[in-house]
Write an enzyme that holds these catalytic residues in place. Sequence first.
Site, mmCIF file in Angstrom:
data_model
loop_
_atom_site.group_PDB
_atom_site.id
_atom_site.type_symbol
_atom_site.label_atom_id
_atom_site.label_comp_id
_atom_site.label_asym_id
_atom_site.label_seq_id
_atom_site.Cartn_x
_atom_site.Cartn_y
_atom_site.Cartn_z
ATOM 1 N N ARG A 21 -32.644 -19.825 -16.398
ATOM 2 C CA ARG A 21 -33.408 -19.047 -15.431
ATOM 3 C C ARG A 21 -34.383 -19.946 -14.685
ATOM 4 N NH1 ARG A 21 -35.573 -13.690 -18.399
ATOM 5 N NH2 ARG A 21 -37.340 -14.256 -17.107
ATOM 6 N N ARG A 32 -46.523 -16.478 -16.864
ATOM 7 C CA ARG A 32 -45.932 -15.243 -17.412
ATOM 8 C C ARG A 32 -46.690 -14.796 -18.661
ATOM 9 N NH1 ARG A 32 -40.170 -17.561 -17.880
ATOM 10 N NH2 ARG A 32 -39.501 -15.627 -18.857
ATOM 11 N N ARG A 64 -33.757 -22.260 -23.574
ATOM 12 C CA ARG A 64 -32.846 -21.110 -23.478
ATOM 13 C C ARG A 64 -31.848 -21.202 -22.322
ATOM 14 N NH1 ARG A 64 -35.663 -15.204 -22.712
ATOM 15 N NH2 ARG A 64 -36.511 -15.865 -20.715
ATOM 16 N N LYS A 66 -36.591 -9.724 -26.861
ATOM 17 C CA LYS A 66 -36.309 -8.347 -26.428
ATOM 18 C C LYS A 66 -34.870 -8.202 -25.945
ATOM 19 C CE LYS A 66 -39.581 -8.306 -23.229
ATOM 20 N NZ LYS A 66 -40.163 -9.668 -23.328
ATOM 21 N N ARG A 125 -44.735 -2.806 -17.956
ATOM 22 C CA ARG A 125 -45.524 -4.029 -18.139
ATOM 23 C C ARG A 125 -46.971 -3.839 -17.704
ATOM 24 N NH1 ARG A 125 -40.800 -7.766 -17.685
ATOM 25 N NH2 ARG A 125 -41.437 -9.896 -18.028
HETATM 26 P P1 AMP Z 1 -38.039 -10.708 -17.544
HETATM 27 O O1 AMP Z 1 -36.587 -10.968 -17.384
HETATM 28 O O2 AMP Z 1 -38.324 -9.382 -18.177
HETATM 29 O O3 AMP Z 1 -38.768 -11.844 -18.212
HETATM 30 O O4 AMP Z 1 -38.644 -10.614 -16.067
HETATM 31 C C1 AMP Z 1 -38.579 -11.709 -15.154
HETATM 32 C C2 AMP Z 1 -39.580 -11.510 -14.023
HETATM 33 O O5 AMP Z 1 -39.267 -10.304 -13.294
HETATM 34 C C3 AMP Z 1 -41.030 -11.318 -14.455
HETATM 35 O O6 AMP Z 1 -41.699 -12.551 -14.681
HETATM 36 C C4 AMP Z 1 -41.594 -10.554 -13.250
HETATM 37 O O7 AMP Z 1 -41.800 -11.402 -12.146
HETATM 38 C C5 AMP Z 1 -40.451 -9.626 -12.896
HETATM 39 N N1 AMP Z 1 -40.518 -8.339 -13.673
HETATM 40 C C6 AMP Z 1 -39.609 -7.880 -14.581
HETATM 41 N N2 AMP Z 1 -39.966 -6.674 -15.068
HETATM 42 C C7 AMP Z 1 -41.136 -6.364 -14.448
HETATM 43 C C8 AMP Z 1 -42.020 -5.255 -14.546
HETATM 44 N N3 AMP Z 1 -41.773 -4.222 -15.371
HETATM 45 N N4 AMP Z 1 -43.132 -5.267 -13.758
HETATM 46 C C9 AMP Z 1 -43.394 -6.288 -12.910
HETATM 47 N N5 AMP Z 1 -42.605 -7.376 -12.780
HETATM 48 C C10 AMP Z 1 -41.482 -7.424 -13.544
#
Ligand code: AMP
Length: 215
Positions: free
Chosen positions: A162, A173, A127, A14, A88
């Site tokens: 990360r 996740r 990554r 994404k 989400r």
């Molecule tokens: P990402 O970078 O999108 O993989 O997000 C990293 C982490 O941020 C996720 O594993 C969640 O803990 C939190 N997070 C990001 N976006 C959301 C969302 N829309 N709703 C809830 N938690 C989020």
Amino acid sequence: MTNIILLGPPGAGKGTQARRLVEERGMVQLSTGDMLREARTSGTEMGRRVAAVMDRGELVTDEIVIGLIEEKLNGAHAGGFIFDGFPRTLAQADALGALLDRHGLKLDAVIEMQVDDAALVSRITARSTCGNCGEVYNDLTKPIPSDGVCTSCGEKAEFKRRADDNEESLRQRLMEYYKKTSPLIGYYYAKGNLRTVDGLAEIEDVAKDIAHLLG
Ligand code: AMP
């Protein structure tokens, strides 16, 4: 103006595709994950509250992420918005619908990036990203340049991994994705917004498929 959601599990690509759309179409990427990581780095009260939840691979509360998106939507943008990692949950999807209505904006497409779990594990554990411009590298398919100069921004950079890109967090996740986020596929299908691309294809081919969908 085109507003889209990129939907898919962690590691689906994404962020990579969103960055291309920003460069090629002048769209604005709204990544709640990036916003939350920024809040952590800058040490805000909210950043401190979400840190442990993120490291465990769980979702932070709907209220927090909806608030973050609400702030960003106030500055409307002609190029359109790419929602990356948001919504989400079904509650977030409803809230986004209401926010877009309130701003007189419409959702043009929800692009589901389909991938299988085995590919996700190897993509995510390999990554890293350029600390300067966010370009994504992969130990196997696109290693960090040996001279430490990012191929995208041309700067000598620190390449970061990360904290939640490890197998244990990733398992959590993925579980969160299947339990809470995958129901959005049915939700947007019913609304007539859902489009699907093969996220396992080469980056260029995925980009072409998305461009084709957006017209
Ligand atoms: P990402 O970078 O999108 O993989 O997000 C990293 C982490 O941020 C996720 O594993 C969640 O803990 C939190 N997070 C990001 N976006 C959301 C969302 N829309 N709703 C809830 N938690 C989020």
